[in-house]
Design a protein around this motif. Sequence first.
Motif, PDB file in Angstrom:
ATOM      1  N   VAL A  29     -12.152  52.569 -16.812  1.00 28.90           N
ATOM      2  CA  VAL A  29     -11.544  51.365 -16.327  1.00 28.90           C
ATOM      3  C   VAL A  29     -12.784  50.556 -15.463  1.00 28.90           C
ATOM      4  O   VAL A  29     -12.942  49.452 -15.844  1.00 28.90           O
ATOM      5  CB  VAL A  29     -10.496  51.220 -15.566  1.00 28.90           C
ATOM      6  N   ARG A  30     -13.550  51.148 -14.720  1.00 36.59           N
ATOM      7  CA  ARG A  30     -14.445  50.705 -13.862  1.00 36.59           C
ATOM      8  C   ARG A  30     -15.764  50.314 -14.870  1.00 36.59           C
ATOM      9  O   ARG A  30     -16.237  49.119 -14.713  1.00 36.59           O
ATOM     10  CB  ARG A  30     -15.127  51.793 -13.040  1.00 36.59           C
ATOM     11  N   GLU A  31     -15.913  51.041 -15.926  1.00 32.69           N
ATOM     12  CA  GLU A  31     -16.973  50.869 -16.869  1.00 32.69           C
ATOM     13  C   GLU A  31     -16.359  49.349 -17.750  1.00 32.69           C
ATOM     14  O   GLU A  31     -17.395  48.478 -17.927  1.00 32.69           O
ATOM     15  CB  GLU A  31     -17.337  51.834 -17.851  1.00 32.69           C
ATOM     16  N   MET A  40      -6.953  46.867 -10.529  1.00 36.01           N
ATOM     17  CA  MET A  40      -7.863  48.192 -10.533  1.00 36.01           C
ATOM     18  C   MET A  40      -7.784  48.646  -8.829  1.00 36.01           C
ATOM     19  O   MET A  40      -7.710  49.846  -8.739  1.00 36.01           O
ATOM     20  CB  MET A  40      -9.428  48.054 -10.856  1.00 36.01           C
ATOM     21  N   GLU A  41      -7.855  47.892  -8.114  1.00 38.34           N
ATOM     22  CA  GLU A  41      -8.004  48.155  -6.868  1.00 38.34           C
ATOM     23  C   GLU A  41      -6.625  48.758  -6.038  1.00 38.34           C
ATOM     24  O   GLU A  41      -6.575  49.868  -5.540  1.00 38.34           O
ATOM     25  CB  GLU A  41      -8.155  47.096  -5.868  1.00 38.34           C
ATOM     26  N   LYS A  42      -5.452  48.062  -6.662  1.00 39.74           N
ATOM     27  CA  LYS A  42      -4.074  48.678  -6.574  1.00 39.74           C
ATOM     28  C   LYS A  42      -3.980  50.102  -7.302  1.00 39.74           C
ATOM     29  O   LYS A  42      -3.469  51.041  -6.524  1.00 39.74           O
ATOM     30  CB  LYS A  42      -3.332  47.661  -7.096  1.00 39.74           C
ATOM     31  N   LEU A  43      -4.449  50.112  -8.309  1.00 35.00           N
ATOM     32  CA  LEU A  43      -4.345  51.518  -9.108  1.00 35.00           C
ATOM     33  C   LEU A  43      -5.160  52.651  -8.443  1.00 35.00           C
ATOM     34  O   LEU A  43      -4.566  53.676  -8.066  1.00 35.00           O
ATOM     35  CB  LEU A  43      -4.956  51.336 -10.529  1.00 35.00           C
ATOM     36  N   GLU A  44      -6.433  52.379  -7.630  1.00 34.91           N
ATOM     37  CA  GLU A  44      -7.107  53.194  -7.111  1.00 34.91           C
ATOM     38  C   GLU A  44      -6.158  53.590  -5.474  1.00 34.91           C
ATOM     39  O   GLU A  44      -6.193  54.753  -5.385  1.00 34.91           O
ATOM     40  CB  GLU A  44      -8.285  52.703  -6.593  1.00 34.91           C
TER      41      GLU A  44
END
Length: 166
Positions: free
Chosen positions: A48-50, A81-85
Amino acid sequence: MSSDFETYELDFGTLTADITNKIGRIPKLAGEEKTQLVLNVDKQLEEVRELLEQMDLEVREIPIQSRGMYSSRLKSYKQEMEKLEKDFKRSRIAYSDEVRNELLGDDASSSESQRAHLLDNTERLERSSRRLEAGYQIGGERQQIVSLVCTVKRERVEKKKRLDDW
């Protein structure tokens, strides 16, 4: 350009839905299955980061008049994405708490033996503290005695000098 971005959006949605599902399952699993799921989610988060990096590159190539809309969408994806992490980190902490309890034991007899051991150590510490305080007190008394002896000797030396001078 925007069609590539929209393709990335679809991939992002699919990946994040799968990750969310797996994050919810992590605390409920045990052993090797849980470890494998944690590793799998970690790998998917890297994907996801990529994907977000690719989306960022696409936004930079979109004409300025359309860029604002895509930038705000990308920003919301980054927040997701931050929330997922964070959620993943919480699920891993729950995982490590379970492992910790398993290793240390969670039964009442263990708790009682730990309590008894703690009380023994507390008593030993108190005895040592009393001995240390007594040692300091003796040291202080010795210092007073030495000071008194020095004072007496000094007075005798002064008396002797006066007598010799007479």
